[in-house]
Design a protein around this motif. Structure first.
Motif, PDB file in Angstrom:
ATOM      1  N   ASP A 235       4.480  20.126 -35.422  1.00  0.00           N
ATOM      2  CA  ASP A 235       5.591  20.013 -34.479  1.00  0.00           C
ATOM      3  C   ASP A 235       5.294  20.911 -33.285  1.00  0.00           C
ATOM      4  OD1 ASP A 235       6.913  18.331 -36.244  1.00  0.00           O
ATOM      5  OD2 ASP A 235       7.941  20.008 -37.247  1.00  0.00           O
ATOM      6  N   VAL A 236       4.942  20.275 -32.151  1.00  0.00           N
ATOM      7  CA  VAL A 236       4.610  21.027 -30.943  1.00  0.00           C
ATOM      8  C   VAL A 236       5.889  21.225 -30.135  1.00  0.00           C
ATOM      9  CG1 VAL A 236       3.201  21.103 -28.861  1.00  0.00           C
ATOM     10  CG2 VAL A 236       2.307  20.017 -30.946  1.00  0.00           C
ATOM     11  N   GLU A 237       6.226  22.487 -29.888  1.00  0.00           N
ATOM     12  CA  GLU A 237       7.464  22.816 -29.200  1.00  0.00           C
ATOM     13  C   GLU A 237       7.290  22.881 -27.681  1.00  0.00           C
ATOM     14  OE1 GLU A 237       9.973  22.904 -31.120  1.00  0.00           O
ATOM     15  OE2 GLU A 237       8.953  23.092 -33.057  1.00  0.00           O
ATOM     16  N   THR A 238       6.081  23.173 -27.204  1.00  0.00           N
ATOM     17  CA  THR A 238       5.828  23.331 -25.762  1.00  0.00           C
ATOM     18  C   THR A 238       5.275  22.026 -25.206  1.00  0.00           C
ATOM     19  OG1 THR A 238       5.368  25.672 -26.086  1.00  0.00           O
ATOM     20  CG2 THR A 238       4.616  24.680 -24.023  1.00  0.00           C
ATOM     21  N   GLU A 239       5.892  21.492 -24.152  1.00  0.00           N
ATOM     22  CA  GLU A 239       5.449  20.234 -23.563  1.00  0.00           C
ATOM     23  C   GLU A 239       4.524  20.451 -22.370  1.00  0.00           C
ATOM     24  OE1 GLU A 239       8.838  17.935 -22.597  1.00  0.00           O
ATOM     25  OE2 GLU A 239       9.429  17.614 -24.693  1.00  0.00           O
ATOM     26  N   SER A 240       4.838  21.429 -21.544  1.00  0.00           N
ATOM     27  CA  SER A 240       4.041  21.641 -20.338  1.00  0.00           C
ATOM     28  C   SER A 240       4.064  23.113 -19.970  1.00  0.00           C
ATOM     29  CB  SER A 240       4.592  20.800 -19.178  1.00  0.00           C
ATOM     30  OG  SER A 240       3.829  20.991 -18.007  1.00  0.00           O
ATOM     31  N   VAL A 241       2.901  23.570 -19.421  1.00  0.00           N
ATOM     32  CA  VAL A 241       2.781  24.953 -18.982  1.00  0.00           C
ATOM     33  C   VAL A 241       2.195  24.958 -17.575  1.00  0.00           C
ATOM     34  CG1 VAL A 241       1.787  27.217 -19.400  1.00  0.00           C
ATOM     35  CG2 VAL A 241       2.387  25.749 -21.340  1.00  0.00           C
ATOM     36  N   ALA A 242       2.889  25.602 -16.631  1.00  0.00           N
ATOM     37  CA  ALA A 242       2.370  25.753 -15.265  1.00  0.00           C
ATOM     38  C   ALA A 242       1.506  27.003 -15.207  1.00  0.00           C
ATOM     39  CB  ALA A 242       3.508  25.837 -14.275  1.00  0.00           C
ATOM     40  N   VAL A 243       0.232  26.820 -14.883  1.00  0.00           N
ATOM     41  CA  VAL A 243      -0.706  27.934 -14.836  1.00  0.00           C
ATOM     42  C   VAL A 243      -0.883  28.434 -13.403  1.00  0.00           C
ATOM     43  CG1 VAL A 243      -3.033  28.714 -15.411  1.00  0.00           C
ATOM     44  CG2 VAL A 243      -1.889  27.005 -16.851  1.00  0.00           C
ATOM     45  N   GLY A 244      -0.907  27.504 -12.451  1.00  0.00           N
ATOM     46  CA  GLY A 244      -1.088  27.904 -11.064  1.00  0.00           C
ATOM     47  C   GLY A 244      -2.550  27.985 -10.689  1.00  0.00           C
ATOM     48  N   GLN A 245      -2.918  28.992  -9.938  1.00  0.00           N
ATOM     49  CA  GLN A 245      -4.285  29.122  -9.408  1.00  0.00           C
ATOM     50  C   GLN A 245      -5.200  29.734 -10.461  1.00  0.00           C
ATOM     51  OE1 GLN A 245      -4.865  29.979  -5.151  1.00  0.00           O
ATOM     52  NE2 GLN A 245      -5.932  31.841  -5.859  1.00  0.00           N
ATOM     53  N   VAL A 246      -6.392  29.080 -10.628  1.00  0.00           N
ATOM     54  CA  VAL A 246      -7.359  29.566 -11.622  1.00  0.00           C
ATOM     55  C   VAL A 246      -8.691  29.779 -10.913  1.00  0.00           C
ATOM     56  CG1 VAL A 246      -8.492  29.133 -13.824  1.00  0.00           C
ATOM     57  CG2 VAL A 246      -6.191  28.227 -13.399  1.00  0.00           C
ATOM     58  N   PRO A 247      -9.016  30.991 -10.503  1.00  0.00           N
ATOM     59  CA  PRO A 247     -10.335  31.267  -9.914  1.00  0.00           C
ATOM     60  C   PRO A 247     -11.380  31.340 -11.011  1.00  0.00           C
ATOM     61  CG  PRO A 247      -9.057  33.261 -10.044  1.00  0.00           C
ATOM     62  CD  PRO A 247      -8.147  32.162 -10.532  1.00  0.00           C
ATOM     63  N   GLU A 248     -12.612  31.608 -10.596  1.00  0.00           N
ATOM     64  CA  GLU A 248     -13.658  31.772 -11.605  1.00  0.00           C
ATOM     65  C   GLU A 248     -13.282  32.934 -12.536  1.00  0.00           C
ATOM     66  OE1 GLU A 248     -18.086  30.858 -10.856  1.00  0.00           O
ATOM     67  OE2 GLU A 248     -17.350  31.809  -8.997  1.00  0.00           O
ATOM     68  N   GLY A 249     -13.534  32.733 -13.814  1.00  0.00           N
ATOM     69  CA  GLY A 249     -13.206  33.767 -14.784  1.00  0.00           C
ATOM     70  C   GLY A 249     -12.182  33.244 -15.794  1.00  0.00           C
ATOM     71  N   VAL A 250     -11.281  34.150 -16.237  1.00  0.00           N
ATOM     72  CA  VAL A 250     -10.310  33.814 -17.286  1.00  0.00           C
ATOM     73  C   VAL A 250      -8.905  34.103 -16.773  1.00  0.00           C
ATOM     74  CG1 VAL A 250      -9.540  34.283 -19.626  1.00  0.00           C
ATOM     75  CG2 VAL A 250     -11.982  34.342 -19.089  1.00  0.00           C
ATOM     76  N   VAL A 251      -7.996  33.175 -17.000  1.00  0.00           N
ATOM     77  CA  VAL A 251      -6.588  33.344 -16.648  1.00  0.00           C
ATOM     78  C   VAL A 251      -5.767  33.169 -17.927  1.00  0.00           C
ATOM     79  CG1 VAL A 251      -4.638  32.378 -15.393  1.00  0.00           C
ATOM     80  CG2 VAL A 251      -6.863  32.590 -14.273  1.00  0.00           C
ATOM     81  N   GLY A 252      -4.746  33.955 -18.057  1.00  0.00           N
ATOM     82  CA  GLY A 252      -3.878  33.816 -19.233  1.00  0.00           C
ATOM     83  C   GLY A 252      -3.826  35.112 -20.029  1.00  0.00           C
ATOM     84  N   PRO A 253      -3.403  35.024 -21.279  1.00  0.00           N
ATOM     85  CA  PRO A 253      -3.184  33.752 -21.974  1.00  0.00           C
ATOM     86  C   PRO A 253      -1.837  33.116 -21.649  1.00  0.00           C
ATOM     87  CG  PRO A 253      -2.703  35.560 -23.449  1.00  0.00           C
ATOM     88  CD  PRO A 253      -3.187  36.183 -22.171  1.00  0.00           C
ATOM     89  N   VAL A 254      -1.807  31.798 -21.781  1.00  0.00           N
ATOM     90  CA  VAL A 254      -0.552  31.061 -21.735  1.00  0.00           C
ATOM     91  C   VAL A 254      -0.170  30.727 -23.170  1.00  0.00           C
ATOM     92  CG1 VAL A 254      -0.993  30.145 -19.431  1.00  0.00           C
ATOM     93  CG2 VAL A 254      -1.749  28.858 -21.438  1.00  0.00           C
ATOM     94  N   GLU A 255       1.108  30.500 -23.414  1.00  0.00           N
ATOM     95  CA  GLU A 255       1.586  30.357 -24.788  1.00  0.00           C
ATOM     96  C   GLU A 255       2.026  28.926 -25.063  1.00  0.00           C
ATOM     97  OE1 GLU A 255       4.632  33.254 -25.278  1.00  0.00           O
ATOM     98  OE2 GLU A 255       3.209  34.921 -25.491  1.00  0.00           O
ATOM     99  N   ILE A 256       1.628  28.437 -26.221  1.00  0.00           N
ATOM    100  CA  ILE A 256       2.047  27.122 -26.710  1.00  0.00           C
ATOM    101  C   ILE A 256       2.685  27.344 -28.077  1.00  0.00           C
ATOM    102  CG2 ILE A 256       1.293  24.837 -27.450  1.00  0.00           C
ATOM    103  CD1 ILE A 256      -0.968  25.023 -25.431  1.00  0.00           C
TER     104      ILE A 256
END
Length: 537
Positions: A93-114
């Motif tokens: 059961d996936v509770e998260t439908e969509s996540v807005a991350v925005g700008q992603v330059p080279e490297g690592v962005v986050g973490p974002v949560e699902i």
């Protein structure tokens, strides 16, 4: 004409060369590249029967096809307006439908949560969670090498990519509370049995069950947490652990929340903490008792009986119960203040009785007596109930006998019998009744005791005494008194108060000189005559 034509040819060739130069310059002054996004989940292991949050890192390994100024290379390798649209995976059961991350330059962005929930009975294994990544980027930057900041041209593109996140549902021990049982009542201490089942797929070793109470009205021996060791725990096995429990005296009778977890060692030798255990427990109502049919035969200056019926109103059975009498005042003296009754199940009753002596200083009237029930609970603890009160009546003092004089008249100087009728006014048989007569001058008695073997309630008997009066006694009523020593049915010997009765003395018959005086004078005359005769001889 030839020189002119030759010159024209040179000019045209030069123009061609010059026209070609800008085109070569535009190709050479381009920065070409693109972002390359991927998703990384450092911890993708989940367990059935729990809600969890995946912490997803967005990784950008930017690709440069043709380099150039740094700000342009950063432009072509950066993903903008990045969103993650989370799909569905069968069984989760996936509770998260969509996540807005925005700008992603080279490297690592986050973490974002699902957020997702793993149902309890999902089979262990590997699952793929689909994620659609959408973003825009600049594929080409065209600029003038001489003046790169003047009006660079950007060629933007939009990209949608389908990625997956691997999720591993582990084989592991998982636990669920299947039953809670307690006989603890409000205001008492006792034990609570909690049955927990290993609903997982792996065994647990060195397992301990820990519980925490969220309310201070329910504690584990005075503290909020408790732990009980279980040991090895196989999949599908239910183990019952016992905890000491105390319920406050002013606690409400309702469900109290308990939370906890199982701490154990898994098959890899790693110490783990299980999914949260959550349950509730409701204490039993406080043990209660009631009184009925409380009556008494008490009266002032008398030992009577207080008796009644006590009922165990539950909710639990009791063992070795004793009814305890708490006298109302110092004027009440109970020879025994405890009365043992049989074991009582909830709803059962038993009779009790106490012998209570009321002193002569007491006043008659209504009195309140207090009782309590001391008993042993199912857990073997000795407890005492709240006070149980009942009103009884204390009657005024009364004599155990009534005495009436049936024959109490005699003439002056005469002797005769004093006959009394004695009646038992008590509600019990009185035995060995000894009557004692007390007289004063001018009444005398040569037989001042009498005996009655027994008198049943309301029964009467006569006693007789021999009395006499002097010849000089004036005619009138003279007092005599009598009391009784007797035995009650309980074997006690008591002495009654004195009963005062009149003895009537009348004048002698004929109205002449009193008989005693005549007899006395006659005796003197006879003695004198005898003396004369003797002297003459």
């Amino acid at each position: 004409m030839a020189p002119t034509r030759s010159l024209l040819t040179v000019v045209v060739a030069l123009l061609v060369v010059l026209s070609a130069l800008p085109l070569a310059s535009a190709v050479e002054n381009q920065v070409i590249g693109r972002p390359d996004l991927s998703l990384s989940v450092p911890d993708n292991r989940v367990a059935p029967g729990e809600a969890t949050t995946l912490r997803v890192a967005v990784v950008n390994d930017g690709i440069i096809v043709r380099g150039g100024p740094e700000r342009f290379t950063e432009r072509v390798t950066t993903a903008r307006a990045t969103t993650l649209d989370v799909g569905e995976v069968r069984g989760l059961d996936v509770e998260t439908e969509s996540v807005a991350v925005g700008q992603v330059p080279e490297g690592v962005v986050g973490p974002v949560e699902i957020d997702l929930t793993v149902p309890e009975f999902v089979p262990p294994g590997r699952y793929e969670l689909p994620v659609t990544v959408s973003y825009t980027y600049t594929g080409t930057v065209t600029y003038d090498e001489a003046t790169p900041n003047d009006n660079p041209r950007f060629n933007d593109r939009s990209v949608t990519r389908r990625l997956t996140i691997p999720i591993v549902v582990e084989d592991q021990a998982r636990f669920r509370v299947v039953d809670v049982d307690t006989g603890v009542q409000v205001g008492t201490n006792g034990t609570m049995a909690v049955s927990v089942r290993n609903v997982g797929t792996d065994p647990a070793r060195e397992a301990s069950v820990g519980l925490t109470s969220a309310n201070s009205d329910l504690s584990f021996g005075g503290v909020a947490t408790a732990e009980s060791f279980v040991g090895t725990w196989r999949p599908g096995e239910t183990r019952t652990v016992t905890f000491p429990v105390a319920i406050a005296a002013d606690a409400e009778r309702r469900d109290y929340t308990l939370t906890g977890a199982v701490t154990y060692t898994d098959t890899d030798g790693i110490v783990r903490t299980s999914n949260e255990l959550r349950t509730s427990v409701r204490p039993l109502a406080e043990q209660s008792f009631s009184l009925a049919d409380v009556s008494s035969s008490l009266r002032v200056n008398y030992e009577g009986t207080v008796e009644g019926t006590v009922t165990n109103e539950g909710p639990s059975p009791i063992s070795d119960p004793v009814v305890v009498l708490r006298p109302a005042s110092a004027n009440f003296d109970a020879s025994e203040t405890e009365f043992a009754i049989p074991d009582l199940a909830a709803g059962e009753s038993a009779d009790f009785a106490f012998d209570v002596e009321v002193s002569s200083a007491a006043d008659p009237g209504s009195r309140q007596l207090s009782f309590a029930v001391r008993y042993e609970s199912e857990d073997g603890d000795t407890r005492t109930s709240d006070p149980l009160t009942a009103r009884i009546q204390v009657d005024a003092e009364r004599d155990p006998f009534t005495v009436e004089a049936d024959d109490s008249t005699l003439a002056a100087g005469d002797s005769g019998r004093l006959t009394l009728t004695v009646t038992n006014t008590e509600d019990e048989t009185l035995s060995d009744v000894s009557a004692k007569l007390f007289v004063d001058d001018p009444i005398s008695s040569s037989d001042d005791e009498a005996f009655i073997d027994a008198l049943e309630p309301g029964e009467s008997a006569e006693v007789t005494f021999q009395i006499s009066t002097a010849g000089s006694t004036f005619a009138k009523d003279y007092p005599v008194s009598v009391d009784f020593e007797y035995d009650r049915e309980d074997g006690t010997t008591q002495v009654s108060d004195s009963f005062r009765l009149p003895v009537t003395v009348e004048e002698s018959a004929g109205g002449g000189l009193p008989l005693g005086l005549i007899v006395g004078v006659g005796a003197v005359v006879l003695i004198g005559a005898a003396v004369v005769v003797v002297r003459r001889r």
